[in-house]
Design a protein around this motif. Structure first.
Motif, mmCIF file in Angstrom:
data_model
loop_
_atom_site.group_PDB
_atom_site.id
_atom_site.type_symbol
_atom_site.label_atom_id
_atom_site.label_comp_id
_atom_site.label_asym_id
_atom_site.label_seq_id
_atom_site.Cartn_x
_atom_site.Cartn_y
_atom_site.Cartn_z
ATOM 1 N N ALA A 1 47.471 31.018 33.680
ATOM 2 C CA ALA A 1 47.143 31.802 34.873
ATOM 3 C C ALA A 1 46.592 33.165 34.487
ATOM 4 C CB ALA A 1 48.393 31.980 35.741
ATOM 5 N N VAL A 2 46.988 33.642 33.310
ATOM 6 C CA VAL A 2 46.506 34.912 32.772
ATOM 7 C C VAL A 2 45.977 34.628 31.380
ATOM 8 C CG1 VAL A 2 47.156 37.244 32.029
ATOM 9 C CG2 VAL A 2 48.225 36.236 34.066
ATOM 10 N N ASP A 3 44.770 35.130 31.088
ATOM 11 C CA ASP A 3 44.154 34.923 29.778
ATOM 12 C C ASP A 3 43.411 36.196 29.396
ATOM 13 O OD1 ASP A 3 42.817 34.153 27.504
ATOM 14 O OD2 ASP A 3 41.763 32.467 28.422
ATOM 15 N N SER A 4 44.112 37.100 28.699
ATOM 16 C CA SER A 4 43.500 38.348 28.251
ATOM 17 C C SER A 4 43.598 38.401 26.724
ATOM 18 C CB SER A 4 44.201 39.542 28.897
ATOM 19 O OG SER A 4 45.504 39.695 28.381
ATOM 20 N N PRO A 5 42.915 39.343 26.101
ATOM 21 C CA PRO A 5 42.936 39.400 24.640
ATOM 22 C C PRO A 5 44.331 39.578 24.026
ATOM 23 C CG PRO A 5 41.151 40.748 25.487
ATOM 24 C CD PRO A 5 41.971 40.314 26.668
ATOM 25 N N ASN A 6 45.243 40.225 24.756
ATOM 26 C CA ASN A 6 46.569 40.505 24.196
ATOM 27 C C ASN A 6 47.709 39.729 24.838
ATOM 28 O OD1 ASN A 6 45.775 42.410 22.215
ATOM 29 N ND2 ASN A 6 45.484 43.902 23.847
ATOM 30 N N PHE A 7 47.441 39.030 25.946
ATOM 31 C CA PHE A 7 48.522 38.334 26.638
ATOM 32 C C PHE A 7 47.983 37.123 27.384
ATOM 33 C CE2 PHE A 7 51.516 37.625 30.142
ATOM 34 C CZ PHE A 7 52.713 37.603 29.440
ATOM 35 N N VAL A 8 48.709 36.019 27.268
ATOM 36 C CA VAL A 8 48.385 34.781 27.973
ATOM 37 C C VAL A 8 49.666 34.328 28.681
ATOM 38 C CG1 VAL A 8 47.717 32.361 27.683
ATOM 39 C CG2 VAL A 8 46.656 34.126 26.268
ATOM 40 N N ARG B 1 50.351 39.244 22.049
ATOM 41 C CA ARG B 1 49.881 39.597 20.705
ATOM 42 C C ARG B 1 50.893 40.533 20.056
ATOM 43 N NH1 ARG B 1 44.945 39.315 18.348
ATOM 44 N NH2 ARG B 1 43.944 38.984 20.367
ATOM 45 N N ARG B 2 51.445 40.087 18.931
ATOM 46 C CA ARG B 2 52.508 40.797 18.235
ATOM 47 C C ARG B 2 52.133 42.253 17.937
ATOM 48 N NH1 ARG B 2 53.907 36.759 14.508
ATOM 49 N NH2 ARG B 2 52.150 37.340 13.219
ATOM 50 N N SER B 3 50.889 42.502 17.537
ATOM 51 C CA SER B 3 50.480 43.856 17.156
ATOM 52 C C SER B 3 50.371 44.805 18.356
ATOM 53 C CB SER B 3 49.155 43.827 16.397
ATOM 54 O OG SER B 3 48.116 43.330 17.229
ATOM 55 N N SER B 4 50.367 44.275 19.581
ATOM 56 C CA SER B 4 50.255 45.142 20.757
ATOM 57 C C SER B 4 51.573 45.307 21.510
ATOM 58 C CB SER B 4 49.167 44.617 21.701
ATOM 59 O OG SER B 4 49.586 43.430 22.336
ATOM 60 N N VAL B 5 52.646 44.692 21.012
ATOM 61 C CA VAL B 5 53.953 44.801 21.665
ATOM 62 C C VAL B 5 54.494 46.218 21.495
ATOM 63 C CG1 VAL B 5 56.351 44.005 21.612
ATOM 64 C CG2 VAL B 5 54.490 42.360 21.314
ATOM 65 N N TYR C 1 56.128 36.330 20.824
ATOM 66 C CA TYR C 1 55.171 37.184 20.133
ATOM 67 C C TYR C 1 54.343 36.308 19.203
ATOM 68 C CZ TYR C 1 58.455 40.817 21.632
ATOM 69 O OH TYR C 1 59.270 41.633 22.370
ATOM 70 N N VAL C 2 53.031 36.411 19.321
ATOM 71 C CA VAL C 2 52.129 35.560 18.545
ATOM 72 C C VAL C 2 51.122 36.416 17.779
ATOM 73 C CG1 VAL C 2 52.384 33.616 20.149
ATOM 74 C CG2 VAL C 2 50.514 35.236 20.478
ATOM 75 N N ARG C 3 50.613 35.862 16.694
ATOM 76 C CA ARG C 3 49.603 36.562 15.901
ATOM 77 C C ARG C 3 48.345 36.778 16.713
ATOM 78 N NH1 ARG C 3 45.360 35.144 13.473
ATOM 79 N NH2 ARG C 3 45.752 32.935 13.673
ATOM 80 N N ASP C 4 47.873 35.705 17.374
ATOM 81 C CA ASP C 4 46.633 35.779 18.143
ATOM 82 C C ASP C 4 46.730 34.843 19.346
ATOM 83 O OD1 ASP C 4 44.076 35.860 19.157
ATOM 84 O OD2 ASP C 4 43.093 35.312 17.290
ATOM 85 N N ALA D 1 44.572 33.811 21.368
ATOM 86 C CA ALA D 1 43.473 32.845 21.435
ATOM 87 C C ALA D 1 43.776 31.606 20.594
ATOM 88 C CB ALA D 1 42.167 33.489 20.974
ATOM 89 N N ASP D 2 44.448 31.794 19.453
ATOM 90 C CA ASP D 2 44.844 30.643 18.634
ATOM 91 C C ASP D 2 45.937 29.837 19.316
ATOM 92 O OD1 ASP D 2 43.069 31.416 16.667
ATOM 93 O OD2 ASP D 2 44.605 32.297 15.366
ATOM 94 N N SER D 3 46.868 30.529 19.951
ATOM 95 C CA SER D 3 48.005 29.856 20.579
ATOM 96 C C SER D 3 47.639 29.181 21.890
ATOM 97 C CB SER D 3 49.135 30.857 20.822
ATOM 98 O OG SER D 3 49.619 31.352 19.602
ATOM 99 N N ILE D 4 46.629 29.685 22.579
ATOM 100 C CA ILE D 4 46.286 29.154 23.896
ATOM 101 C C ILE D 4 45.905 27.671 23.826
ATOM 102 C CG2 ILE D 4 43.846 29.761 23.989
ATOM 103 C CD1 ILE D 4 44.299 30.687 26.849
ATOM 104 N N ALA D 5 45.146 27.288 22.821
ATOM 105 C CA ALA D 5 44.741 25.887 22.693
ATOM 106 C C ALA D 5 45.954 24.999 22.448
ATOM 107 C CB ALA D 5 43.723 25.732 21.570
ATOM 108 N N PHE D 6 46.866 25.459 21.601
ATOM 109 C CA PHE D 6 48.077 24.700 21.304
ATOM 110 C C PHE D 6 48.884 24.462 22.577
ATOM 111 C CE2 PHE D 6 52.590 24.524 20.346
ATOM 112 C CZ PHE D 6 52.658 23.551 19.366
ATOM 113 N N TYR D 7 49.160 25.532 23.326
ATOM 114 C CA TYR D 7 49.999 25.405 24.521
ATOM 115 C C TYR D 7 49.260 24.740 25.683
ATOM 116 C CZ TYR D 7 53.929 27.664 22.390
ATOM 117 O OH TYR D 7 54.993 27.932 21.568
ATOM 118 N N ARG D 8 47.969 24.914 25.786
ATOM 119 C CA ARG D 8 47.196 24.218 26.814
ATOM 120 C C ARG D 8 47.347 22.706 26.636
ATOM 121 N NH1 ARG D 8 41.955 26.266 26.215
ATOM 122 N NH2 ARG D 8 42.237 27.704 27.954
#
Length: 122
Positions: free
Chosen positions: A30-37, A51-55, A10-13, A15-22
Motif C-alpha cells: 500500500a506504501v512504496d517509498s525509497p525508505n519504507f514499504v 530501510r535500516r540506514s534511515s531508522v 529493518y531491511v538493507r534495501d 526495493a530488494d525486499s519488496i519483490a520477496f514479500y510481494r
C-alpha cells in the motif's frame, strides 16, 4: 485497550525486499517509498519494511532476535506451505519438523529475518 497493528522489519534495501514479500504474501504494498514499504495484511495488520540506514533512533543491534510467524490452520497445511516455499527456493533455516507446539519450519527473507510457519494453538 490499544492493540498493535504494525510490525516493522529493518531491511538493507526496501526495493530488494519488496519483490520477496510481494511474491510471498501474494499482494501489492500500500506504501512504496525509497525508505519504507508497507504491506496490508488480513485482520487489519500491516507489515512494514524500513530501510535500516534511515531508522531513527538507530537500532543498537541487528540480527534475528525475533520471528514473524504465519499460523496456518488445517490438516497438512504446514507441510503444504513447506513444499511450496521450498519449491520457490526460499532459504530454509529449519526444515519441516514437529516441535512441542506441532509442525513447523523456518525460512529467511533477504535480510535474514526468520519467517516461521506453524499450526494454531489447540
Amino acid at each position: 485497550m490499544t492493540s498493535p497493528n504494525l510490525i516493522i522489519l529493518y531491511v538493507r534495501d526496501p526495493a530488494d525486499s519488496i519483490a520477496f514479500y510481494r511474491d510471498l504474501l501474494g499482494r501489492e504494498p500500500a506504501v512504496d517509498s525509497p525508505n519504507f514499504v508497507a504491506f496490508p495484511l488480513d485482520g487489519g495488520f500491516t507489515l512494514g519494511l524500513w530501510r535500516r540506514s534511515s531508522v531513527e533512533p538507530q537500532p543498537s543491534a541487528l540480527g534475528n532476535r525475533g520471528e514473524v510467524a504465519f499460523i496456518v490452520p488445517g490438516e497438512g497445511a504446514v507441510a503444504a506451505h513447506y513444499r511450496e516455499w521450498s519449491s520457490r527456493g526460499l532459504p530454509i533455516a529449519q526444515e519441516l519438523t514437529t516441535m512441542d507446539f506441532g509442525q513447523t519450519f523456518v525460512v529467511l527473507d533477504p535480510d535474514g529475518h526468520r519467517l516461521r510457519v506453524c499450526e494454531p494453538d489447540k
